[in-house]
Design an enzyme around this catalytic site. Structure first.
Site, PDB file in Angstrom:
ATOM      1  N   LYS A 127       0.832  -1.215   0.000  1.00  0.00           N
ATOM      2  CA  LYS A 127       0.000   0.000   0.000  1.00  0.00           C
ATOM      3  C   LYS A 127       0.863   1.260   0.000  1.00  0.00           C
ATOM      4  CE  LYS A 127      -3.978  -1.845   0.073  1.00  0.00           C
ATOM      5  NZ  LYS A 127      -5.390  -1.853   0.035  1.00  0.00           N
ATOM      6  N   LYS A 172      -3.621 -10.513  -6.940  1.00  0.00           N
ATOM      7  CA  LYS A 172      -4.851 -10.815  -6.210  1.00  0.00           C
ATOM      8  C   LYS A 172      -5.998  -9.971  -6.751  1.00  0.00           C
ATOM      9  CE  LYS A 172      -6.087  -8.922  -2.370  1.00  0.00           C
ATOM     10  NZ  LYS A 172      -6.513  -8.443  -1.070  1.00  0.00           N
ATOM     11  N   LYS A 232     -10.437  -4.895  -4.720  1.00  0.00           N
ATOM     12  CA  LYS A 232     -11.373  -3.813  -5.051  1.00  0.00           C
ATOM     13  C   LYS A 232     -10.663  -2.516  -5.402  1.00  0.00           C
ATOM     14  CE  LYS A 232     -12.187  -3.297  -0.154  1.00  0.00           C
ATOM     15  NZ  LYS A 232     -13.067  -3.872   0.831  1.00  0.00           N
TER      16      LYS A 232
HETATM   17  P1  ATP Z   1      -7.883  -3.697  -1.102  1.00  0.00           P
HETATM   18  O1  ATP Z   1      -7.127  -4.451  -2.149  1.00  0.00           O
HETATM   19  O2  ATP Z   1      -8.522  -2.453  -1.608  1.00  0.00           O
HETATM   20  O3  ATP Z   1      -7.106  -3.488   0.136  1.00  0.00           O
HETATM   21  P2  ATP Z   1      -9.437  -6.085  -0.889  1.00  0.00           P
HETATM   22  O4  ATP Z   1     -10.168  -6.210  -2.169  1.00  0.00           O
HETATM   23  O5  ATP Z   1      -8.230  -6.930  -0.664  1.00  0.00           O
HETATM   24  O6  ATP Z   1      -9.114  -4.567  -0.648  1.00  0.00           O
HETATM   25  P3  ATP Z   1     -10.299  -6.282   1.822  1.00  0.00           P
HETATM   26  O7  ATP Z   1     -11.321  -5.390   2.403  1.00  0.00           O
HETATM   27  O8  ATP Z   1      -8.882  -5.983   2.140  1.00  0.00           O
HETATM   28  O9  ATP Z   1     -10.483  -6.346   0.260  1.00  0.00           O
HETATM   29  O10 ATP Z   1     -10.579  -7.801   2.194  1.00  0.00           O
HETATM   30  C1  ATP Z   1     -11.765  -8.269   2.724  1.00  0.00           C
HETATM   31  C2  ATP Z   1     -11.643  -9.732   3.049  1.00  0.00           C
HETATM   32  O11 ATP Z   1     -11.691 -10.483   1.855  1.00  0.00           O
HETATM   33  C3  ATP Z   1     -10.348 -10.148   3.733  1.00  0.00           C
HETATM   34  O12 ATP Z   1     -10.618 -11.211   4.617  1.00  0.00           O
HETATM   35  C4  ATP Z   1      -9.484 -10.620   2.616  1.00  0.00           C
HETATM   36  O13 ATP Z   1      -8.530 -11.560   3.003  1.00  0.00           O
HETATM   37  C5  ATP Z   1     -10.519 -11.240   1.694  1.00  0.00           C
HETATM   38  N1  ATP Z   1     -10.113 -11.116   0.302  1.00  0.00           N
HETATM   39  C6  ATP Z   1      -9.948  -9.961  -0.378  1.00  0.00           C
HETATM   40  N2  ATP Z   1      -9.574 -10.203  -1.646  1.00  0.00           N
HETATM   41  C7  ATP Z   1      -9.512 -11.557  -1.764  1.00  0.00           C
HETATM   42  C8  ATP Z   1      -9.179 -12.426  -2.828  1.00  0.00           C
HETATM   43  N3  ATP Z   1      -8.830 -11.958  -4.009  1.00  0.00           N
HETATM   44  N4  ATP Z   1      -9.237 -13.766  -2.605  1.00  0.00           N
HETATM   45  C9  ATP Z   1      -9.599 -14.241  -1.405  1.00  0.00           C
HETATM   46  N5  ATP Z   1      -9.905 -13.471  -0.357  1.00  0.00           N
HETATM   47  C10 ATP Z   1      -9.858 -12.140  -0.524  1.00  0.00           C
END
Ligand code: ATP
Ligand code: LTN
Length: 334
Positions: free
Chosen positions: A118, A200, A203
């Site tokens: 980040k 990964k 969002k």
């Molecule tokens: P950002 O990338 O903007 O930080 P994010 O899309 O990773 O956000 P988070 O709010 O950080 O979303 O994650 C919410 C939950 O979903 C966490 O438990 C995280 O581990 C899980 N998660 C997020 N993206 C994935 C993914 N691609 N595959 C599996 N689990 C995920």
């Protein structure tokens, strides 16, 4: 005969309202949250304080918090069975965070992969909040004495740090905090981006990301464009076929089939058919969630009532832990 008193296990987890809920957060976290709610004491949070570690637009943040709550309920989280609340409504989270920050090493925080990523993404705004983010997350978990934290694989390191902080604190003051375990799904712990399967699905990178509220035609289009490889064989091999393996994982998680069964199903027919079938499976999985979210969002008063009640219930638990911590530290009672 003496009856054993079995303590119900406690579960805590949260998601940031920093964007749309995605297929990744659904497969990695929410699906598990759902499965756990009947058997355990579950507390699920919308972590708005975490979201402001990067810049947010106020109107959008407000809207996203409410939309996320509607989606939690639409995904099957039952407010009668679990506590659903918004992090900033329970001030103990920030209070405990300050305290735990005094039991966390600079070096530990510097090693966090998410911080390193980040701070690269937001190189012009590397704040103290972004750095101490895992301490606030530890406070979330420890306030509710959670035994397990259902998250995707990317959050494992944060839960492990939380455990280290709790262990250190307990080492000095006795048994104050329950030591939590990360609960990571066997299939779907790390869903990859459809446009770049080396990354990964996230969002904050909308490209290659499927959202829970996407319309069927958008989901169909995103899967049609999903990056695969130059072969034609549908085979699970994350090393040399990351795109296809990701699609197989999504299909297996969406349908409940095994990856081996999915491979067999698509042994003939080529990538075109395969991608369309994965898209259709996701469309059907999300259809009822999207429809129910839209219905709930038209009843703002219901959602407001829900988060108020959730905050009251969460506050009772959080207050109890924080009082215990204050006493152990030697703070005079008010
Ligand atoms: P950002 O990338 O903007 O930080 P994010 O899309 O990773 O956000 P988070 O709010 O950080 O979303 O994650 C919410 C939950 O979903 C966490 O438990 C995280 O581990 C899980 N998660 C997020 N993206 C994935 C993914 N691609 N595959 C599996 N689990 C995920
Ligand atoms: N860091 C998590 C969100 C989060 C969380 C938590 C998850 C904040 N506090 C407590 C589990 C338990 C993320 O998904 N990025």
């Amino acid at each position: 005969m003496e009856e054993a008193i079995v303590r119900k296990k406690k579960i805590f987890s949260g998601i940031q309202p920093s964007g749309e809920l995605t297929l990744g957060s659904y497969m990695g976290a929410i699906r598990n949250w759902n499965a756990l709610q009947s058997e355990y004491d579950c507390v699920y949070c919308i972590v708005d304080l975490h979201a402001i570690t990067v810049r947010q637009d106020p109107a959008q943040l407000r809207r996203r918090c409410l939309t996320q709550l509607a989606q939690y309920v639409a995904c099957g989280l039952d407010p009668e069975k679990c506590i659903l609340f918004i992090q900033s409504h329970v001030p103990e989270h920030t209070e405990l965070s300050w305290i735990l920050g005094c039991y966390t090493q600079f070096g530990e925080l510097s090693r966090m992969t998410q911080f390193k990523q980040k701070s690269q993404q937001h190189a012009d705004n590397i704040t103290a909040g972004l750095f101490t983010y895992p301490v606030l997350m530890a406070s979330d978990i420890l306030l509710y004495q959670a035994d397990a934290v259902p998250v995707g694989a990317d959050q494992k390191q944060h839960v492990e740090l939380c455990r280290d902080i709790a262990q250190r604190f307990n080492g000095v003051y006795g048994d104050v905090f329950t030591l939590p375990e990360p609960l990571i799904p066997q299939v779907g712990a790390r869903i990859m981006s459809l446009s770049n399967p080396a990354n990964k699905m996230s969002k904050s990178e909308p490209d290659g990301c499927v959202n829970l509220l996407d319309k069927p035609e958008d989901i169909r289009r995103k899967f049609k464009r999903a990056v695969t490889d130059s072969e034609t064989v549908v085979r699970f091999d994350p090393e040399s076929k990351p795109g296809v393996s990701n699609l197989l994982t999504i299909y297996a998680a969406a349908t409940g089939k095994t990856i081996t069964d999915a491979e067999t199903e698509f042994v003939a027919g080529g990538y075109g058919n395969f991608k369309a079938a994965v898209g259709d499976a996701v469309i059907e999985l999300f259809r009822p969630i999207r429809e129910e979210s839209e219905r709930l969002l038209s009843d703002k008063a219901y959602l407001e009532g829900l988060y108020r009640l959730g905050a009251e219930r969460a506050h009772v638990i959080a207050q109890k832990t924080l009082r215990k911590v204050h006493k152990k530290l030697g703070f005079l009672p008010r």
